[in-house]
Design a protein around this motif. Structure first.
Motif, PDB file in Angstrom:
ATOM      1  N   GLU A  59       0.848  -1.187   0.000  1.00 10.14           N
ATOM      2  CA  GLU A  59       0.000   0.000   0.000  1.00 10.14           C
ATOM      3  C   GLU A  59       0.884   1.237   0.000  1.00 10.14           C
ATOM      4  O   GLU A  59       1.856   1.327   0.736  1.00 10.14           O
ATOM      5  CB  GLU A  59      -0.887  -0.015   1.245  1.00 10.14           C
ATOM      6  CG  GLU A  59      -2.185   0.703   1.042  1.00 10.14           C
ATOM      7  CD  GLU A  59      -3.118   0.510   2.203  1.00 10.14           C
ATOM      8  OE1 GLU A  59      -3.282   1.465   2.970  1.00 10.14           O
ATOM      9  OE2 GLU A  59      -3.654  -0.594   2.348  1.00 10.14           O
ATOM     10  N   GLN A  60       0.559   2.157  -0.861  1.00  6.17           N
ATOM     11  CA  GLN A  60       1.317   3.398  -0.937  1.00  6.17           C
ATOM     12  C   GLN A  60       0.804   4.355   0.136  1.00  6.17           C
ATOM     13  O   GLN A  60      -0.381   4.674   0.157  1.00  6.17           O
ATOM     14  CB  GLN A  60       1.155   4.039  -2.322  1.00  6.17           C
ATOM     15  CG  GLN A  60       1.697   3.193  -3.453  1.00  6.17           C
ATOM     16  CD  GLN A  60       3.199   3.031  -3.359  1.00  6.17           C
ATOM     17  OE1 GLN A  60       3.917   3.933  -2.945  1.00  6.17           O
ATOM     18  NE2 GLN A  60       3.680   1.861  -3.730  1.00  6.17           N
ATOM     19  N   PRO A  61       1.699   4.801   1.021  1.00  2.93           N
ATOM     20  CA  PRO A  61       1.242   5.731   2.058  1.00  2.93           C
ATOM     21  C   PRO A  61       0.864   7.080   1.442  1.00  2.93           C
ATOM     22  O   PRO A  61       1.387   7.476   0.409  1.00  2.93           O
ATOM     23  CB  PRO A  61       2.456   5.882   2.976  1.00  2.93           C
ATOM     24  CG  PRO A  61       3.627   5.531   2.120  1.00  2.93           C
ATOM     25  CD  PRO A  61       3.123   4.538   1.097  1.00  2.93           C
ATOM     26  N   VAL A  89      -1.834  19.465   1.807  1.00  2.00           N
ATOM     27  CA  VAL A  89      -2.289  18.748   0.610  1.00  2.00           C
ATOM     28  C   VAL A  89      -1.936  17.280   0.848  1.00  2.00           C
ATOM     29  O   VAL A  89      -0.792  16.956   1.153  1.00  2.00           O
ATOM     30  CB  VAL A  89      -1.582  19.266  -0.672  1.00  2.00           C
ATOM     31  CG1 VAL A  89      -1.965  18.399  -1.862  1.00  2.00           C
ATOM     32  CG2 VAL A  89      -1.929  20.722  -0.917  1.00  2.00           C
ATOM     33  N   VAL A  90      -2.931  16.414   0.741  1.00  2.00           N
ATOM     34  CA  VAL A  90      -2.711  14.981   0.940  1.00  2.00           C
ATOM     35  C   VAL A  90      -2.928  14.292  -0.403  1.00  2.00           C
ATOM     36  O   VAL A  90      -3.998  14.425  -1.007  1.00  2.00           O
ATOM     37  CB  VAL A  90      -3.678  14.406   2.002  1.00  2.00           C
ATOM     38  CG1 VAL A  90      -3.443  12.922   2.186  1.00  2.00           C
ATOM     39  CG2 VAL A  90      -3.509  15.158   3.320  1.00  2.00           C
ATOM     40  N   GLN A  91      -1.896  13.577  -0.882  1.00  2.00           N
ATOM     41  CA  GLN A  91      -2.002  12.852  -2.146  1.00  2.00           C
ATOM     42  C   GLN A  91      -2.144  11.363  -1.845  1.00  2.00           C
ATOM     43  O   GLN A  91      -1.340  10.784  -1.135  1.00  2.00           O
ATOM     44  CB  GLN A  91      -0.767  13.092  -3.005  1.00  2.00           C
ATOM     45  CG  GLN A  91      -0.644  14.532  -3.442  1.00  2.00           C
ATOM     46  CD  GLN A  91       0.576  14.756  -4.314  1.00  2.00           C
ATOM     47  OE1 GLN A  91       1.364  13.868  -4.543  1.00  2.00           O
ATOM     48  NE2 GLN A  91       0.716  15.984  -4.792  1.00  2.00           N
ATOM     49  N   VAL A  92      -3.215  10.772  -2.403  1.00  2.00           N
ATOM     50  CA  VAL A  92      -3.480   9.351  -2.221  1.00  2.00           C
ATOM     51  C   VAL A  92      -3.475   8.700  -3.596  1.00  2.00           C
ATOM     52  O   VAL A  92      -4.108   9.202  -4.524  1.00  2.00           O
ATOM     53  CB  VAL A  92      -4.849   9.131  -1.528  1.00  2.00           C
ATOM     54  CG1 VAL A  92      -5.120   7.665  -1.321  1.00  2.00           C
ATOM     55  CG2 VAL A  92      -4.903   9.887  -0.207  1.00  2.00           C
ATOM     56  N   GLY A  93      -2.746   7.590  -3.742  1.00  2.00           N
ATOM     57  CA  GLY A  93      -2.661   6.903  -5.034  1.00  2.00           C
ATOM     58  C   GLY A  93      -3.848   5.980  -5.271  1.00  2.00           C
ATOM     59  O   GLY A  93      -4.417   5.426  -4.342  1.00  2.00           O
TER      60      GLY A  93
END
Length: 167
Positions: A59-61, A89-93
């Protein structure tokens, strides 16, 4: 294809063997069975379920950055160490899977009705393994043949052949 006048090799089955199923494993000896139609389906399920499920991708954090200057920021940090901003800013893959399918039908010039040849190749998700598989099917009405080839993610190859008239 199954040998003529042979019985299904499934324990206790007395139906005629209409299909030949071959399993080629990347890490073991190949096997061949001569089975009736119902048990041909069952052995393919058993072969698939006997393989290890695909490894789960890590899982990509989520990445946290300052909303003002773009500096990487710890999730626990109340302020950006560079500019002091509290904006984040939160980046989720996300993962997207694209599956392909190819169909071919052969008809003789001027012929009507069903095609004499059909082929289909497609990617398919195998739930038992949580992985993609490749499936290729050929139907040849002129030669009365049916062939299905399933390649699992680990390289295991399951090939089923029969007379189309027995299918």
């Amino acid at each position: 294809m199954a040998t003529e006048n042979s019985c299904c090799e499934w324990n206790g089955c007395t139906q005629p063997a209409t299909h030949q199923v071959r399993a080629d494993y990347p890490d073991a000896k190949s096997n061949i069975w001569h089975l009736c139609r119902d048990h041909e389906k069952e052995i393919k399920k058993q072969i698939t379920r006997s393989r290890r499920p695909a490894p789960t991708p890590p899982e990509q954090p989520a990445e946290h950055q300052c909303g003002n200057c773009g500096e990487p920021v710890s999730i626990d940090s109340p302020e950006c160490p560079r500019c002091g901003s509290r904006d984040r800013v939160v980046q989720v893959g996300e993962q997207v899977t694209i599956r392909e399918k190819l169909k071919v039908k052969g008809r003789k010039s001027g012929a009507t009705g069903r095609p004499y040849f059909e082929a289909k190749a497609e990617d398919s998700f195998t739930r038992d393994l949580a992985a993609e598989s490749e499936i290729v099917r050929h139907v040849n009405r002129e030669d009365d043949t049916y062939m299905e080839n399933i390649r699992l993610y680990d390289g295991t190859c399951i090939t089923s052949t029969s007379c189309l008239s027995d299918h």
